[in-house]
Structure formats: structure tokens, C-alpha cells
Design a protein around this motif. Structure first.
Motif, short mmCIF file in Angstrom:
data_model
loop_
_atom_site.label_atom_id
_atom_site.label_comp_id
_atom_site.label_asym_id
_atom_site.label_seq_id
_atom_site.Cartn_x
_atom_site.Cartn_y
_atom_site.Cartn_z
N GLY A 20 4.32 37.28 -35.12
CA GLY A 20 4.98 38.58 -35.11
C GLY A 20 6.24 38.59 -34.28
O GLY A 20 7.22 39.26 -34.60
N LYS A 21 6.22 37.82 -33.19
CA LYS A 21 7.38 37.76 -32.31
C LYS A 21 7.55 36.30 -31.88
O LYS A 21 6.58 35.60 -31.63
N LEU A 22 8.79 35.84 -31.83
CA LEU A 22 9.05 34.45 -31.45
C LEU A 22 9.45 34.36 -29.99
O LEU A 22 10.23 35.18 -29.49
N THR A 23 8.93 33.35 -29.33
CA THR A 23 9.34 33.06 -27.94
C THR A 23 10.39 31.96 -27.98
O THR A 23 10.62 31.32 -29.02
N LYS A 24 11.01 31.70 -26.83
CA LYS A 24 11.98 30.61 -26.75
C LYS A 24 11.31 29.28 -27.07
O LYS A 24 11.92 28.40 -27.69
N GLU A 25 10.04 29.15 -26.63
CA GLU A 25 9.30 27.91 -26.90
C GLU A 25 9.09 27.72 -28.41
O GLU A 25 9.19 26.61 -28.92
N ASP A 26 8.79 28.82 -29.13
CA ASP A 26 8.62 28.74 -30.59
C ASP A 26 9.90 28.26 -31.26
O ASP A 26 9.87 27.40 -32.15
N VAL A 27 11.01 28.84 -30.83
CA VAL A 27 12.30 28.47 -31.42
C VAL A 27 12.63 27.01 -31.14
O VAL A 27 13.03 26.26 -32.03
N GLU A 28 12.43 26.57 -29.89
CA GLU A 28 12.73 25.19 -29.52
C GLU A 28 11.86 24.21 -30.31
O GLU A 28 12.31 23.16 -30.76
N ARG A 29 10.57 24.57 -30.46
CA ARG A 29 9.65 23.72 -31.22
C ARG A 29 10.10 23.62 -32.68
O ARG A 29 10.12 22.54 -33.28
N ALA A 71 11.39 35.46 -37.87
CA ALA A 71 11.38 34.27 -38.72
C ALA A 71 12.44 34.38 -39.82
O ALA A 71 13.15 33.42 -40.11
N GLN A 72 12.55 35.56 -40.43
CA GLN A 72 13.54 35.76 -41.48
C GLN A 72 14.96 35.65 -40.92
O GLN A 72 15.86 35.11 -41.57
N GLN A 73 15.15 36.15 -39.72
CA GLN A 73 16.47 36.06 -39.09
C GLN A 73 16.83 34.60 -38.81
O GLN A 73 17.98 34.19 -38.97
N LEU A 74 15.83 33.81 -38.39
CA LEU A 74 16.09 32.40 -38.11
C LEU A 74 16.46 31.66 -39.40
O LEU A 74 17.38 30.85 -39.41
N ILE A 75 15.74 31.96 -40.49
CA ILE A 75 16.06 31.35 -41.78
C ILE A 75 17.48 31.72 -42.20
O ILE A 75 18.24 30.89 -42.71
N LYS A 76 17.84 32.97 -41.98
CA LYS A 76 19.20 33.44 -42.31
C LYS A 76 20.25 32.65 -41.52
O LYS A 76 21.28 32.23 -42.07
N ILE A 77 19.98 32.41 -40.25
CA ILE A 77 20.92 31.65 -39.41
C ILE A 77 21.03 30.21 -39.92
O ILE A 77 22.13 29.65 -40.06
N VAL A 78 19.89 29.58 -40.20
CA VAL A 78 19.89 28.20 -40.71
C VAL A 78 20.67 28.14 -42.02
O VAL A 78 21.47 27.21 -42.24
N HIS A 79 20.45 29.12 -42.89
CA HIS A 79 21.16 29.18 -44.18
C HIS A 79 22.67 29.26 -43.96
O HIS A 79 23.45 28.52 -44.57
N GLU A 80 23.09 30.13 -43.07
CA GLU A 80 24.52 30.31 -42.80
C GLU A 80 25.14 29.06 -42.18
O GLU A 80 26.27 28.68 -42.52
N GLU A 81 24.40 28.41 -41.29
CA GLU A 81 24.93 27.21 -40.65
C GLU A 81 24.95 26.01 -41.60
O GLU A 81 25.80 25.13 -41.49
N LEU A 82 24.01 25.98 -42.54
CA LEU A 82 24.05 24.94 -43.58
C LEU A 82 25.31 25.11 -44.42
O LEU A 82 25.99 24.13 -44.74
N ILE A 83 25.61 26.35 -44.79
CA ILE A 83 26.82 26.62 -45.57
C ILE A 83 28.05 26.17 -44.80
O ILE A 83 28.97 25.54 -45.35
N ARG A 84 28.07 26.47 -43.51
CA ARG A 84 29.20 26.07 -42.66
C ARG A 84 29.33 24.55 -42.62
O ARG A 84 30.44 24.01 -42.71
N THR A 85 28.21 23.85 -42.50
CA THR A 85 28.23 22.38 -42.46
C THR A 85 28.74 21.80 -43.78
O THR A 85 29.47 20.80 -43.79
N LEU A 86 28.34 22.42 -44.88
CA LEU A 86 28.71 21.92 -46.21
C LEU A 86 30.14 22.27 -46.60
O LEU A 86 30.67 21.71 -47.56
#
Length: 443
Positions: A20-29, A71-86
Motif C-alpha cells: 500500500g505504501k513504499l518505503t525507501k528500502e522497498d524502492v532501493e530493493r 507502485a504505479q508512480q514508480l512504473i510511470k517514472i521508469v517508463h519516462e526514463e526509458l523513453i529518455r534513454t532511447l
């Protein structure tokens, strides 16, 4: 190409969705697993480092940790950064300047350079240009004949190169000939080697100096992974390239080249070679590829493919028949033919959101489409319009005529009936998903 990477990333995000909520440890993992997934996909280590750092910086802020859907926000960030990389946006060919516009194709032997030249000629011809193909590889046996044969297939004229000519002379003479014939784009297929060497680089540089091309396109084999990135860097440093065409992306490549080339070289990927057919060349869209990697599908590319492969008038006729519940085996045959023009069935369905993931453990034979068409071709027109009249003796005759078995005929008829029912009910994404999966099970 990105099947393994997509599965790994989906596994990472699936674990995070359950919280339900992500901690810094969750994100790092999660980021550690993303980093490993990218390295295993043969992405350049420097690209991985930069990518993960950018995602970390955004993910550890309020954008994710204080979000109602972290989790959805993290996926959104990964998606945007993938686009930036490509590369963020597609980079079109530069066809400005006086006519004809020279385009130089360079690369190693075996990367599919000659076939790619013909694919690019067909692509440009469909866009209203008048391309001219030039075989400038006088070293590889049959290279000249190969390009001349491909030129005939795509309906484009080809310069009559003689093996005794020098590549620089060929390029100059071909440019003059193209101008005399009123052609507006000249595609020069240069010689390759089995590895990067000084002779190849010097020759490519000499041709470049002789004809001043608007584009120097590196044709790179995606299957070679990091080697493709290193080769791109060598060509960029020693010859100067303006774009990359990645070939064989439909194979089992891990995807590292596509994710690394832009950031390592600063040179955009302009096209993807997606199959052996001469039509199998796609404009590279970073956002669409990022969506495919994250299992979101690629509906826009599918629509573009369908617009080229499908006859609009026939599609409207089919829609009207479905409305009247008159979908026949003749209609199914036409749909099979048009689907085959789209390419691999698996590749097509993987572009549909939510379906690609369900294909992994679903074995099917692409050749089944050929068998299905053969069975329908062996029927009389009356049988195709009214399958209910097909009794046991007719099935035996159809099986003999198509080189199949009665069981194959029965399976086709059963699948046809089920598809006919589903077609009438298919509404929205869920209906489309059920229909697609049912069609695959027909194999």
C-alpha cells in the motif's frame, strides 16, 4: 527481443504493487533488481548506472513515497526514463538539400546491410520518393547481384555496377546517373567486413567525402548486443554517422543495443528491421518501444501496420457482414491473408496490451495459418459460404486436397464457429483480448 527483460521488470513491479505504501528500502530493493535486469539484458554498464540514478532521484522524492498509488508512480517514472534513454522522439531522415539526396549505408558484413538498403528503398517509395539503389560492395561475392535482384522486387532502379570499378567511382557515377534519371534519393550500399578495420573505415570515409551524403546510416545487428554499441562508437568516431538502423530485432536478442546506442554514441536509432520480409522496416519510436518493454503493448504501431496491410473497403464490408451475422469461411480466408501480411502472429498480439504476457506458455505454430488457408482453398465456394453442408465425405475430400487430415478440417471448422460467435461479441479491450487468445488457441 525484450521478452526476458519485460518479464524481469514485471516481476519487480508485481512485488511492489502488493504494498500500500513504499518505503525507501522497498524502492532501493526494487532498483537493485531493475539494475540486474538491465545488465542481464546486455545494456551498457554506464547507461544502466545513469538510468538507475535518474529513477532513484525521482523515486525517493514525494512523487512516489507520498503518492496514493506509489507502485504505479514508480512504473510511470521508469517508463519516462526509458523513453529518455532511447531518445525521447523519433528522428526522421534528413532529405533536405539539392536532389538527388545521397544516403550512405555502412556496417559490418552479416548485419543485413544489403537487404536493409532494399527495405529502405521500398519504405521511401511508399512515401512518394523516387529512390535509386547503388551496389558499392565489390568485394563480397554476389553482393551486386543480390542488390539488383532486391531492387527488382521493390520496384526501384539499380545502378549497373561492375565488379572492376572502385567504390568511390561507383558512388560518383551513380549520383550523376540518378540525377539524369530524375531520382530524388540515392541509397549507397557500401562494403562490410567481419570486424571493424582501418581499410573499411578509410573506404567509407572516402565515399563520404566524394558524395557528401545527407545521412550516414549504420546498419547494426541487434543480436550482437554490446558489440553493436562498440561498433557504433567506432564508426561515429572514425567516419561520423547520423543514425542507426537496428536489424534482427525480432530474434532472441536481449535488447541491450537498443537501450544503449543513443546514450553511448549520441546518435539516434532511426529504424528497426523487424523481420525478413522487405516490408519489415519500422520507424523507431522511443515511447512505443518503452511501452513494449514494460508490457504495455504498442497499439499505435499495430494500427499503422494494419493500415498498410488491410484493405479499408474490405474491412468495411466485413464490418457490415458481422453486423448482419454473415461472417463466412471466405471472410476468414481473407482475414488470414491480411494477417499474414502483418507479420508474425505472436508479434502482432504482443502489441496488444495485456495479451503479450499470456503468450509465454501458449505454444502455437505460425505455419498453421498456411494450413488453415489451404483447407479453405480446398473447399467449394458453396462450402465456404455454408459450412453446415460439409459432411464426412466432404471433409475427407477437403483434407486430401489440402494435404491435411480430417482432424485438421474439424479443428478449423470448430475454431471458425467459435470465432464467429466471439466476433459478434467482441467489444472493447476485453472482447479483443478474448478473441485474440481464442485465435491463438486455434493453432
Amino acid at each position: 527481443m525484450f521478452e526476458n527483460l519485460s518479464e524481469r521488470l514485471e516481476g519487480v513491479f508485481q512485488k511492489l504493487r502488493g504494498k500500500g505504501k513504499l518505503t525507501k528500502e522497498d524502492v532501493e530493493r526494487g532498483l537493485r533488481e531493475v539494475r540486474l535486469a538491465l545488465l542481464e539484458a546486455d545494456v551498457h554498464y554506464r547507461v544502466v548506472k545513469n538510468f538507475v540514478e535518474r529513477v532513484r532521484e525521482r523515486a525517493l522524492g514525494a512523487e512516489v513515497l507520498e503518492s496514493l498509488t506509489p507502485a504505479q508512480q514508480l512504473i510511470k517514472i521508469v517508463h519516462e526514463e526509458l523513453i529518455r534513454t532511447l531518445g525521447e522522439t523519433p528522428v526522421p531522415l534528413d532529405l533536405g538539400g539539392p536532389r538527388p539526396v545521397p544516403i550512405l549505408l555502412v556496417g559490418l558484413q552479416g548485419s543485413g546491410k544489403t537487404t536493409t538498403a532494399a527495405k529502405l528503398a521500398l519504405f521511401l517509395r511508399k512515401k512518394g520518393h523516387q529512390p535509386y539503389l547503388v551496389p558499392a560492395d565489390v568485394y563480397r561475392p554476389a553482393a551486386i547481384d543480390q542488390l539488383q535482384t532486391l531492387a527488382e522486387k521493390v520496384g526501384v532502379p539499380c545502378f549497373p555496377t561492375e565488379p572492376t570499378q572502385k567504390p568511390v567511382e561507383i558512388a560518383r557515377a551513380a549520383l550523376a546517373e540518378a540525377k539524369a534519371r530524375g531520382r530524388d534519393v540515392v541509397l549507397i550500399d557500401t562494403a562490410g567486413r567481419l570486424h571493424v578495420d582501418e581499410e573499411m573505415m578509410a573506404e567509407a570515409a572516402a565515399i563520404k567525402e566524394a558524395v557528401s551524403p545527407r545521412e550516414v546510416l549504420l546498419v547494426a545487428d541487434a543480436m550482437t548486443g554490446q558489440d553493436a554499441v562498440n561498433m557504433a562508437k567506432s564508426f561515429q568516431d572514425r567516419v561520423g554517422i547520423t543514425g542507426v538502423i537496428l536489424t534482427k530485432v525480432e530474434g532472441d536478442a536481449r535488447g541491450g543495443a537498443a537501450l544503449s546506442i543513443r546514450e553511448v554514441t549520441g546518435v539516434p536509432i532511426k529504424f528497426l528491421g523487424t523481420g525478413e520480409k522487405l516490408e519489415a522496416l519500422e520507424v523507431f519510436h522511443p515511447d512505443r518501444l518503452a511501452s513494449r518493454i514494460l508490457g504495455m503493448g504498442d497499439v499505435l504501431t499495430l494500427i499503422e501496420k494494419a493500415q498498410e496491410a488491410f484493405d479499408l473497403k474490405k474491412a468495411q464490408e466485413l464490418q457490415e457482414k458481422l453486423r448482419r451475422r454473415e461472417f463466412t469461411l471466405e471472410d476468414l480466408r481473407e482475414q488470414i491473408r491480411q494477417m499474414r501480411r502483418l507479420g508474425s502472429v505472436k508479434e502482432v498480439f504482443e502489441m496488444l496490451p495485456g495479451i503479450g504476457k499470456k503468450l509465454k506458455d501458449m505454444p502455437f505454430d505460425e505455419r498453421e495459418l498456411v494450413r488453415m488457408e489451404a483447407i479453405i482453398n480446398s473447399m467449394t465456394r458453396q462450402e465456404r459460404l455454408n459450412p453446415k453442408i460439409i459432411n464426412a465425405s466432404r471433409k475427407r475430400r477437403i483434407a486430401r486436397g489440402s494435404g491435411t487430415t480430417v482432424q485438421d478440417v474439424n479443428r478449423l471448422l470448430k475454431s471458425y464457429e467459435e470465432m464467429r460467435k466471439l466476433l459478434r461479441k467482441a467489444r472493447g479491450p476485453r472482447g479483443l483480448e478474448r478473441l485474440a487468445l481464442r485465435l491463438l488457441r486455434a493453432f
